[in-house]
Structures are given as C-alpha cells and as structure tokens.
Design a protein around this motif. Structure first.
Motif, PDB file in Angstrom:
ATOM      1  N   LEU A   1     -20.219  10.702 -11.040  1.00 49.85           N
ATOM      2  CA  LEU A   1     -19.455  11.169  -9.882  1.00 49.85           C
ATOM      3  C   LEU A   1     -18.850  10.002  -9.091  1.00 49.85           C
ATOM      4  N   VAL A   2     -19.600   8.910  -8.966  1.00 51.16           N
ATOM      5  CA  VAL A   2     -19.072   7.738  -8.267  1.00 51.16           C
ATOM      6  C   VAL A   2     -17.845   7.193  -8.995  1.00 51.16           C
ATOM      7  N   ASN A   3     -17.898   7.170 -10.299  1.00 49.28           N
ATOM      8  CA  ASN A   3     -16.770   6.674 -11.083  1.00 49.28           C
ATOM      9  C   ASN A   3     -15.516   7.513 -10.858  1.00 49.28           C
ATOM     10  N   ILE A   4     -15.694   8.820 -10.631  1.00 45.36           N
ATOM     11  CA  ILE A   4     -14.547   9.707 -10.437  1.00 45.36           C
ATOM     12  C   ILE A   4     -14.023   9.654  -9.005  1.00 45.36           C
ATOM     13  N   LEU A   5     -14.927   9.677  -8.029  1.00 47.25           N
ATOM     14  CA  LEU A   5     -14.533   9.894  -6.636  1.00 47.25           C
ATOM     15  C   LEU A   5     -14.268   8.636  -5.815  1.00 47.25           C
ATOM     16  N   VAL A   6     -14.998   7.574  -6.094  1.00 52.82           N
ATOM     17  CA  VAL A   6     -14.929   6.388  -5.227  1.00 52.82           C
ATOM     18  C   VAL A   6     -13.823   5.458  -5.686  1.00 52.82           C
ATOM     19  N   GLN A   7     -13.038   4.993  -4.730  1.00 49.30           N
ATOM     20  CA  GLN A   7     -11.991   4.008  -5.004  1.00 49.30           C
ATOM     21  C   GLN A   7     -12.167   2.825  -4.047  1.00 49.30           C
ATOM     22  N   ASP A   8     -12.031   1.631  -4.555  1.00 49.88           N
ATOM     23  CA  ASP A   8     -12.175   0.438  -3.720  1.00 49.88           C
ATOM     24  C   ASP A   8     -10.920   0.187  -2.902  1.00 49.88           C
ATOM     25  N   PRO A   9     -11.068  -0.040  -1.584  1.00 51.35           N
ATOM     26  CA  PRO A   9      -9.931  -0.537  -0.819  1.00 51.35           C
ATOM     27  C   PRO A   9      -9.631  -1.980  -1.226  1.00 51.35           C
ATOM     28  N   PRO A  10      -8.471  -2.513  -0.883  1.00 55.64           N
ATOM     29  CA  PRO A  10      -8.126  -3.887  -1.295  1.00 55.64           C
ATOM     30  C   PRO A  10      -9.177  -4.923  -0.906  1.00 55.64           C
ATOM     31  N   THR A  11      -9.809  -4.725   0.258  1.00 53.33           N
ATOM     32  CA  THR A  11     -10.779  -5.719   0.731  1.00 53.33           C
ATOM     33  C   THR A  11     -12.081  -5.687  -0.059  1.00 53.33           C
ATOM     34  N   ALA A  12     -12.303  -4.638  -0.860  1.00 52.85           N
ATOM     35  CA  ALA A  12     -13.563  -4.509  -1.612  1.00 52.85           C
ATOM     36  C   ALA A  12     -13.364  -4.689  -3.112  1.00 52.85           C
ATOM     37  N   GLN A  13     -12.155  -5.046  -3.511  1.00 60.41           N
ATOM     38  CA  GLN A  13     -11.906  -5.234  -4.936  1.00 60.41           C
ATOM     39  C   GLN A  13     -12.361  -6.614  -5.396  1.00 60.41           C
ATOM     40  N   LYS A  14     -12.414  -6.769  -6.707  1.00 53.12           N
ATOM     41  CA  LYS A  14     -12.892  -8.017  -7.305  1.00 53.12           C
ATOM     42  C   LYS A  14     -12.065  -9.197  -6.818  1.00 53.12           C
ATOM     43  N   GLN A  15     -12.765 -10.251  -6.399  1.00 54.76           N
ATOM     44  CA  GLN A  15     -12.104 -11.453  -5.892  1.00 54.76           C
ATOM     45  C   GLN A  15     -12.432 -12.648  -6.777  1.00 54.76           C
ATOM     46  N   LYS A  16     -11.562 -13.622  -6.734  1.00 54.90           N
ATOM     47  CA  LYS A  16     -11.791 -14.828  -7.519  1.00 54.90           C
ATOM     48  C   LYS A  16     -12.866 -15.680  -6.846  1.00 54.90           C
ATOM     49  N   VAL A  17     -13.907 -16.007  -7.592  1.00 55.97           N
ATOM     50  CA  VAL A  17     -14.993 -16.855  -7.089  1.00 55.97           C
ATOM     51  C   VAL A  17     -14.927 -18.185  -7.826  1.00 55.97           C
ATOM     52  N   ASP A  18     -14.628 -19.253  -7.066  1.00 56.81           N
ATOM     53  CA  ASP A  18     -14.398 -20.568  -7.689  1.00 56.81           C
ATOM     54  C   ASP A  18     -15.666 -21.121  -8.337  1.00 56.81           C
ATOM     55  N   SER A  19     -16.788 -20.975  -7.658  1.00 54.83           N
ATOM     56  CA  SER A  19     -18.040 -21.525  -8.190  1.00 54.83           C
ATOM     57  C   SER A  19     -19.216 -20.699  -7.697  1.00 54.83           C
ATOM     58  N   VAL A  20     -20.308 -20.838  -8.384  1.00 51.74           N
ATOM     59  CA  VAL A  20     -21.517 -20.108  -8.029  1.00 51.74           C
ATOM     60  C   VAL A  20     -22.459 -21.041  -7.288  1.00 51.74           C
ATOM     61  N   ASP A  21     -22.888 -20.609  -6.109  1.00 49.74           N
ATOM     62  CA  ASP A  21     -23.794 -21.425  -5.291  1.00 49.74           C
ATOM     63  C   ASP A  21     -25.229 -21.198  -5.771  1.00 49.74           C
ATOM     64  N   TYR A  22     -25.588 -21.908  -6.823  1.00 52.62           N
ATOM     65  CA  TYR A  22     -26.915 -21.718  -7.410  1.00 52.62           C
ATOM     66  C   TYR A  22     -28.019 -22.179  -6.461  1.00 52.62           C
ATOM     67  N   ILE A  23     -27.755 -23.189  -5.669  1.00 52.34           N
ATOM     68  CA  ILE A  23     -28.777 -23.669  -4.725  1.00 52.34           C
ATOM     69  C   ILE A  23     -29.052 -22.606  -3.667  1.00 52.34           C
ATOM     70  N   GLY A  24     -27.984 -22.043  -3.117  1.00 55.13           N
ATOM     71  CA  GLY A  24     -28.161 -20.979  -2.129  1.00 55.13           C
ATOM     72  C   GLY A  24     -28.884 -19.782  -2.711  1.00 55.13           C
ATOM     73  N   LEU A  25     -28.504 -19.380  -3.927  1.00 54.41           N
ATOM     74  CA  LEU A  25     -29.170 -18.271  -4.599  1.00 54.41           C
ATOM     75  C   LEU A  25     -30.668 -18.547  -4.779  1.00 54.41           C
ATOM     76  N   GLY A  26     -30.967 -19.762  -5.235  1.00 53.70           N
ATOM     77  CA  GLY A  26     -32.356 -20.126  -5.488  1.00 53.70           C
ATOM     78  C   GLY A  26     -33.190 -20.158  -4.224  1.00 53.70           C
ATOM     79  N   LEU A  27     -32.648 -20.706  -3.150  1.00 51.18           N
ATOM     80  CA  LEU A  27     -33.393 -20.802  -1.888  1.00 51.18           C
ATOM     81  C   LEU A  27     -33.657 -19.415  -1.294  1.00 51.18           C
ATOM     82  N   ILE A  28     -32.663 -18.530  -1.380  1.00 52.71           N
ATOM     83  CA  ILE A  28     -32.849 -17.170  -0.868  1.00 52.71           C
ATOM     84  C   ILE A  28     -33.923 -16.438  -1.665  1.00 52.71           C
ATOM     85  N   ALA A  29     -33.826 -16.537  -2.992  1.00 52.41           N
ATOM     86  CA  ALA A  29     -34.817 -15.874  -3.843  1.00 52.41           C
ATOM     87  C   ALA A  29     -36.219 -16.416  -3.580  1.00 52.41           C
ATOM     88  N   LEU A  30     -36.321 -17.724  -3.445  1.00 50.90           N
ATOM     89  CA  LEU A  30     -37.623 -18.356  -3.212  1.00 50.90           C
ATOM     90  C   LEU A  30     -38.204 -17.951  -1.861  1.00 50.90           C
TER      91      LEU A  30
END
Length: 521
Positions: A183-212
């Motif tokens: 149902l989500v696949n049929i009914l929900v549509q992303d507004p422009p602000t919620a669509q896929k964006q280009k991510v230059d790099s992954v902040d692995y340090i930030g990810l690791g610190l949050i998880a830890l």
C-alpha cells in the motif's frame, strides 16, 4: 503534479497506511515482555539470557533512529520506508522460526535495525501529507500509533502467548507488513525535499560514534537494575563507553558539513524546548505502562492477558482524545495544553498511590484511564510545536531526533521507576518488620488468630505457630510491595507536577491556523 495528488487529496488514507507498519514496530518494543518465560522455556535458555531478546531489539533500534534522516537522504524517504518495512517483516518471520536463543537474539537485532527507521519516516510522511494549518491533526494520528501500541503490547502479547504460541507474536507481523509495503508503494509519493539526494561521502566516524554511544547507553539502561547498577563492572564499563561515545559524537557532528545527524536543529528554540518535554512524555508513557501490569500480576494474581486488559480502556481514552487535542492546538497555546497534560497525568499517578489490597478490576481500569487521559495533551502539542518552524527539507532529520528523544525518555523512565520501586520495597519491608514483635498488640492478635485457625485444621500447636508466622510474613511482603508501588507513583507524580509548572514558562506560541501557515513558509 499528479504524483503528489494522492497525498494531498487523501492525507488520512496515507496516514493510516504508513501508521500500520509503525504500529507493529512500536508494539514489538513491549509485546515480548510478557512472553519471556515462555520463550526461555521453549528454547532451553535461562531467564537472564531471555532478557537479551528485549535488549538486542532496543539497542539496534536506538542506533538506527537518529540515522534515519541521513539514510532518507541517501535512498529517498519512500524507498527507505519500504526497505524498513520489508526488512522488519523478514526479520519478524525469522524470529518466529528461531530454534535457539542465540538465533532469536540475532534476528531481534536485525528486526530492531530495520524497524528503527519506521517511526521517524512515518512522522515525516504524515507531516508533509497535511497542510500546515492541520499540523495538530497530523500529529494526533501519529500519537495514536506511538501511545496506543505500547499500551496494547502487553495485552496482545499475553493473549497470544497464553492461547497460541509465543512464535505468533512475531509471525503476526508478516501479513500486515507485506500489506503495508504494497500500500505504501501505491499511495505514498515523495515531495522534492524527501527524494534521493547526492551524498558525497559517508561519515563513518560519526556513524561509529553514534552506534557506540547510544548502543552502550541502551545496554546500561536495560541491564542496569538486573546487574545492580554501578556495583557491576559490566555496567561501569558500558556507562563509560556511552559517555565517551556520545560526547565525542556531539563534538564530531557539530564540525561536519553534512553530518549524519543534524544537531543544528537545536538552535531553533521552538524545537529544543519541546524536545525536552518530549523526553518526559516518553518517561510518563513507558513508566505508567510498566508499573500497572507489574502491580496487577505481582500482588493481585492477574495473568498476562488480564493485566494487559487493565490497560486497554486507557488506550480507548487516548484514541478518543487525540482528535480533540488535534483541534485544540489551533486555538489554545501549546504550553498551556502541555502543562494541563502534565498535571492531569500527575493526578492520575497520585490517585493510583491510594491503592489497597482490596482493589478490584474496575478500579484498576478507572485509575488507568486517569493515568492516560492527559497523554494526548502532551504528545500532540509538543510535536506540533517542535515541527512548527522546521523547514520541509529538515523534516526527516527532525523526525529522527524527536523519535530518539521520546524513546530514550521511555528507557530512562523505565529504569528510574524500576529502581525506585525496588528501593522502596526494601524500605517498606524494613519499616513493617519493626512492628513484628511480641510488644506490638496488633501483631500478637493477628498471630493468635492465624495460629488458632491453623490448629482448627488439625495441625499441632508448635507447627501452627510457625505456619502462622510464615503467613504473616507473606502478607508483610505483599503490603510492602503495594506501598512501594504507591511511593513510585508518587515519585512519578512529583516529576510531572514540576514539569507541568515548568511548561508554563515555555515561549508563547499559539498554533493558530494563520500562525502555523506563516511559520512553515
């Protein structure tokens, strides 16, 4: 333009659909609590090992919550939401099929990872589905999901476990999850602000610190009472890891151009103060949810199903009040509604402190309604105020932070009230034992009556006296427990009264139709 039409034309339909999967995810934070003994017995595990079924889910869940805004940007909100539903559904199936405790714990870990992104995505989707002037009604819908699921969880888990099998508390998610994803696949549509964006790099340090940091904190909160808090080296080590991880994460994230969690949102006063209040909304909700079933089961002989049914009428009261409060936020200042909600919840907790050993089911139900009737006055205006000045492009990040804070408030609330309850039990036992002396006329009279009653059954005099003292001691333990619950409810009431007064000093912000529209544009 046509892609957005279903969302704008049918916001309530979209809200129901996206809330379906989230309801299951929030339900799973509490549904397994009443089934641990059955799970441990079926899988040949100890009680201590079975508690990791809860801990593993909560730890992975709390790690993903703050990252969901960043993951939304990486994949697009709709894609991320559907992926979370599918992952949660698959992990639920694997949990239900588990044949050993380690296997179940691993699959619960995966279930928490997949489910952690559902609640923030739901809030952001619903927020963007409604026009600004109906923001209060939007959060009334999310509130039904967030508040009702933990209330119904113990009852549903108890009923399924008592009448079917513990495996069905997980397998029941499968058909609902498949339907929700479709149902989500049929009914929900992303507004422009919620669509896929280009991510230059992954902040692995930030990810690791949050998880830890957050992972270690959740382990401390969930295992602290069981391990005797800081008398345990296990808890001390994880507390240090949590403190260092969280502090380093805050330091690191503030210096990143594109952080995985946008802490700059806390520079918005109308977001920061409601977040503080939302922490205590989680505290009030989860603390009240855990105390009443414990009281009913430990001291009044209720089984898991019946103790869960005590909570259900409170859930009905929440459903009835949510739409009312959703409309009130447009005509009454949010801080007054929040203060009123805190004080009503405090009154509910305080009146529960008057429980006696003779309390019946109907009285339990009335007390539960008093405890929950104020929650809509907290949840709806707090969330509405928090999002009132959040730009659309920051909706997903804000939802992630809000969900995390509410969940942490719940975890800390459960830890605090559990610790308070056990401490009070020891204090009350010591106080009551002082009266078990021959010098106390009341004790002599009760002992004589119990002894005579047992002797009338044909038991010898010496043995009758010992049995009578044993019965008196058992009654002492029960009364000490009930008094401890009274003390704990009074503690919760005092916290809520202080917060209710504090809420009055929040910045004035009437979320009228015009004001809400201006604040979001």
């Amino acid at each position: 333009m046509s892609d957005a039409t279903p969302k704008v034309a049918n916001p309530f339909v979209v809200s129901i659909v996206v809330s379906l999967a989230v309801f299951l995810e929030v339900l799973d934070t509490s549904v397994a609590n009443v089934s641990l003994s059955h799970i441990a017995g079926a899988l040949g595990a100890s009680s201590d090992e079975s508690t990791w079924v809860l801990t593993s889910y909560l730890v992975s869940n709390v790690i993903v919550l703050p990252l969901s805004g960043w993951l939304t940007a990486l994949m697009g909100r709709k894609n991320f939401f559907i992926l979370c539903i599918i992952g949660f559904t698959l992990a639920s199936f694997l949990c239900g099929m588990s044949t050993s405790m380690p296997m179940l714990i691993v699959f619960r870990l995966l279930q928490g990872l997949a489910g952690g992104g559902l609640q923030p995505s739901q809030q952001a989707i619903i927020k963007d589905s409604f026009p600004p002037e109906k923001l209060g009604m939007a959060f009334a819908i999310t509130g039904i999901t967030t508040i009702l699921a933990p209330i119904l969880g113990p009852m549903l888990g108890g009923y399924i476990t008592d009448n079917y099998s513990w495996r069905w508390i997980f397998l029941i998610n499968v058909p609902v999850g498949i339907s929700a994803a479709f149902l989500v696949n049929i009914l929900v549509q992303d507004p422009p602000t919620a669509q896929k964006q280009k991510v230059d790099s992954v902040d692995y340090i930030g990810l690791g610190l949050i998880a830890l940091g957050l992972g270690a904190l959740q382990i401390v909160l969930d295992k602290g009472q069981q391990e005797d808090w800081f008398d345990s080296s296990f808890i001390v080590v994880f507390a240090c890891i949590a403190a260092v991880g969280i502090l380093l994460a805050i330091f690191w994230l503030q210096r990143q151009k594109n952080p995985v969690v946008d802490l700059k949102l806390f520079r918005i006063p109308s977001f920061t103060m409601p977040c503080v209040m939302l922490f205590f909304v989680g505290f009030a909700l989860y603390a009240s949810n855990i105390l009443l079933p414990m009281l009913a089961q430990e001291n009044f002989g209720y089984d898991a199903t019946l103790s869960g049914m005590v909570l259900s009428p409170g859930g009905v009261a929440v459903i009835c009040m949510m739409p009312v409060v959703g409309r009130l936020v447009k005509v009454v200042q949010a801080k007054y509604l929040i203060s009123f909600g805190m004080l009503i919840s405090a009154f509910g907790a305080w009146t529960t402190g008057f429980i006696t050993p003779q309390i019946d089911y109907n009285t339990f139900v009335i007390l539960r309604i008093l405890q929950t009737i104020g929650l809509p006055f907290l949840f709806v205006p707090v969330n509405t105020l928090a999002f009132s000045k959040i730009p659309p492009e920051s909706s997903s990040n804000a939802s992630a932070i809000v969900s995390l804070i509410g969940n942490l408030g719940g975890s800390i609330g459960i830890s605090l009230v559990t610790n308070k309850l056990i401490t009070s039990q020891h204090v009350q036992q010591a106080y009551l034992v002082q009266h078990l002396t021959i010098a106390d006329s009341g004790y002599r009279s009760v002992l004589a009556n119990y002894t005579q009653t047992i002797m009338n059954l044909g038991v010898p005099s010496a043995q009758s006296s010992s049995l009578a003292m044993g019965q008196i001691y058992q009654e002492l333990l029960r009364q000490a427990s009930i008094l401890a619950f009274r003390d704990t409810y009074n503690f919760v009431a005092v916290v809520l009264v202080v917060l209710g007064i504090t809420a009055l000093f929040m910045p004035g912000n009437t979320l009228h139709k015009k004001d809400a529209a201006v604040s979001l544009h």
